[in-house]
Design an enzyme around this catalytic site. Structure first.
Site, mmCIF file in Angstrom:
data_model
loop_
_atom_site.group_PDB
_atom_site.id
_atom_site.type_symbol
_atom_site.label_atom_id
_atom_site.label_comp_id
_atom_site.label_asym_id
_atom_site.label_seq_id
_atom_site.Cartn_x
_atom_site.Cartn_y
_atom_site.Cartn_z
ATOM 1 N N TYR A 144 -12.057 0.073 -11.853
ATOM 2 C CA TYR A 144 -11.474 1.387 -12.153
ATOM 3 C C TYR A 144 -10.342 1.260 -13.172
ATOM 4 O O TYR A 144 -10.345 1.940 -14.199
ATOM 5 C CB TYR A 144 -10.958 2.022 -10.861
ATOM 6 C CG TYR A 144 -10.428 3.425 -11.035
ATOM 7 C CD1 TYR A 144 -11.293 4.484 -11.301
ATOM 8 C CD2 TYR A 144 -9.075 3.703 -10.906
ATOM 9 C CE1 TYR A 144 -10.812 5.779 -11.441
ATOM 10 C CE2 TYR A 144 -8.585 4.989 -11.046
ATOM 11 C CZ TYR A 144 -9.454 6.028 -11.315
ATOM 12 O OH TYR A 144 -8.967 7.309 -11.465
ATOM 13 N N ARG A 185 -7.941 7.878 0.363
ATOM 14 C CA ARG A 185 -6.621 8.095 -0.230
ATOM 15 C C ARG A 185 -5.616 8.384 0.874
ATOM 16 O O ARG A 185 -5.954 8.904 1.931
ATOM 17 C CB ARG A 185 -6.662 9.247 -1.233
ATOM 18 C CG ARG A 185 -7.555 8.956 -2.412
ATOM 19 C CD ARG A 185 -7.401 10.009 -3.479
ATOM 20 N NE ARG A 185 -8.683 10.357 -4.060
ATOM 21 C CZ ARG A 185 -8.817 11.014 -5.200
ATOM 22 N NH1 ARG A 185 -7.762 11.385 -5.874
ATOM 23 N NH2 ARG A 185 -10.017 11.292 -5.672
ATOM 24 N N VAL A 187 -3.101 10.516 1.426
ATOM 25 C CA VAL A 187 -2.826 11.857 1.958
ATOM 26 C C VAL A 187 -3.957 12.312 2.871
ATOM 27 O O VAL A 187 -3.727 12.768 4.004
ATOM 28 C CB VAL A 187 -2.591 12.874 0.817
ATOM 29 C CG1 VAL A 187 -2.495 14.290 1.381
ATOM 30 C CG2 VAL A 187 -1.324 12.533 0.042
ATOM 31 N N ASN A 189 -6.282 10.427 4.304
ATOM 32 C CA ASN A 189 -6.331 9.523 5.462
ATOM 33 C C ASN A 189 -5.364 9.961 6.549
ATOM 34 O O ASN A 189 -5.727 10.119 7.722
ATOM 35 C CB ASN A 189 -5.956 8.098 5.041
ATOM 36 C CG ASN A 189 -7.158 7.267 4.629
ATOM 37 O OD1 ASN A 189 -8.263 7.777 4.527
ATOM 38 N ND2 ASN A 189 -6.933 6.000 4.370
ATOM 39 N N PHE A 190 -4.107 10.123 6.169
ATOM 40 C CA PHE A 190 -3.062 10.445 7.145
ATOM 41 C C PHE A 190 -3.324 11.806 7.797
ATOM 42 O O PHE A 190 -3.154 11.969 9.013
ATOM 43 C CB PHE A 190 -1.685 10.451 6.480
ATOM 44 C CG PHE A 190 -1.125 9.084 6.163
ATOM 45 C CD1 PHE A 190 -1.851 7.930 6.412
ATOM 46 C CD2 PHE A 190 0.138 8.953 5.612
ATOM 47 C CE1 PHE A 190 -1.331 6.668 6.111
ATOM 48 C CE2 PHE A 190 0.678 7.711 5.311
ATOM 49 C CZ PHE A 190 -0.059 6.566 5.559
ATOM 50 N N GLY A 206 4.889 -0.074 4.859
ATOM 51 C CA GLY A 206 5.083 1.360 4.687
ATOM 52 C C GLY A 206 6.195 1.729 3.734
ATOM 53 O O GLY A 206 6.495 2.910 3.539
ATOM 54 N N GLN A 208 6.169 0.911 0.487
ATOM 55 C CA GLN A 208 5.678 1.153 -0.876
ATOM 56 C C GLN A 208 5.743 2.649 -1.158
ATOM 57 O O GLN A 208 5.641 3.466 -0.260
ATOM 58 C CB GLN A 208 4.268 0.586 -1.077
ATOM 59 C CG GLN A 208 3.172 1.214 -0.266
ATOM 60 C CD GLN A 208 2.970 0.541 1.081
ATOM 61 O OE1 GLN A 208 3.931 0.173 1.744
ATOM 62 N NE2 GLN A 208 1.722 0.418 1.506
ATOM 63 N N THR A 209 5.937 3.000 -2.418
ATOM 64 C CA THR A 209 6.162 4.406 -2.758
ATOM 65 C C THR A 209 5.047 4.973 -3.630
ATOM 66 O O THR A 209 4.371 4.236 -4.354
ATOM 67 C CB THR A 209 7.498 4.600 -3.505
ATOM 68 O OG1 THR A 209 7.425 3.960 -4.785
ATOM 69 C CG2 THR A 209 8.667 4.060 -2.701
#
Length: 310
Positions: A144, A185, A187, A189-190, A206, A208-209
């Site tokens: 990608y 992804r 968002v 997923n959560f 957790g 990472q930004t």
């Protein structure tokens, strides 16, 4: 009235773009092979007399008559683009060549939906368009990342060699209604895990930004770029400079869904970037664009969508 080709028009971003173009009074030719796109995304458009759907893979030439091209065709989530990495690279590279060839023949403008992934795991933070990136050419994400980097190269070579009018947009993390529930992804997923009461899967510690741009803001930036002044090619970053850790994102989603989900921590995937935030000074200057929808408002709209489909 313009006749506009949107490759990847059945996807998450593509379907929202089709909506926007139709609302502006254009005819839309939506081209998609539905590898990751979904007919449900465009179901509401099928009866619109100005909308046409063509099932087609952009790795094969396309002979149509249109006035503009938005090239969005390519799987964009790791789960999907790593499923068939060779096809992902072909879609980015051969697909770009086919769309550029069409734009050259018709002497029309073409916009490339590029990505913040061309910056790789960045050593410069935040990322301006001038940063050349830090990408592992051998890793599982390279199909990608490098496919999109090569597509940008092709766009600028067609611009220099054949005088094709190009616009290149580097898209940072975008979310909103019509995301695929299983696209992997963060968002989606959560939200899905929270709504189903499952453990929320956190990769790494957790910390990472990411910067999250709501889909309506993204499409506004895309539309403005296509209609920007002649000679402005980009690349231009389109994303929300608000920066959140994965823990902050998960906590907001748990709160908004009233979920009892707990977080579980898993190893970080190979080459997963630790930081992502766009510098959007160029978009502000050239497009008079900046995002309007803040994360909490966007998450509320997105959660409402997922409640209706899962």
């Amino acid at each position: 009235m313009k006749r506009v080709l949107v490759s990847g028009g059945g996807g998450f971003l593509g379907s929202h773009l089709c909506d926007r173009l139709l609302s502006e009074g254009n005819e839309v030719l939506c081209v998609d092979n539905f590898f990751t796109g979904n007919r449900r995304n465009i179901h509401n458009l099928l009866d619109n007399k100005n909308f046409e759907l063509l099932r087609h893979d952009v790795t094969h030439p396309l002979y149509v008559e249109v006035d503009e091209i938005y090239n969005l065709a390519c799987p964009a989530s790791p789960v999907h683009y790593q499923f068939d990495p060779v096809q992902t690279t072909k879609t980015s590279v051969i697909g770009a060549m086919n769309m550029l060839g069409l734009a050259k023949r018709l002497k029309i403008k073409i916009l490339q939906a590029s990505t913040s992934e061309i910056y790789g795991d960045p050593e410069v933070h935040p990322q301006p368009e001038s940063y050349k990136g830090s990408v592992n050419t051998l890793g599982p994400r390279a199909c990608y990342d490098e496919g999109k980097r090569c597509a940008e190269t092709l766009f600028f070579d067609y611009y220099r060699q054949h005088k094709v009018a190009i616009k290149v947009m580097r898209i940072f993390n975008t979310y909103g209604p019509r995301m695929h529930p299983n696209d992997g992804r963060v968002v989606s997923n959560f939200i899905v895990q929270a709504l189903q009461g499952k453990d929320i899967t956190m990769y790494g510690d957790g910390m990472q930004t990411r910067s999250f741009c709501y889909v309506d803001d993204n499409i506004e930036g895309m539309y403005r770029l296509m209609n920007s002044r002649d000679g402005f090619t980009g690349p231009v970053n389109i994303g929300n400079p608000g920066e959140f850790t994965m823990l902050e994102l998960a906590q907001q989603i748990i709160e908004l869904t009233n979920s009892k989900s707990k977080m579980i921590f898993m190893p970080l995937p190979q080459d997963d970037p630790m930081q992502r935030r766009p510098v959007i000074d160029l978009a502000k200057k050239e497009l008079d664009w900046e995002p309007k929808i803040q994360l909490r408002e966007g998450l509320e709209k997105t959660i409402k969508y997922f409640e209706s489909v899962i």
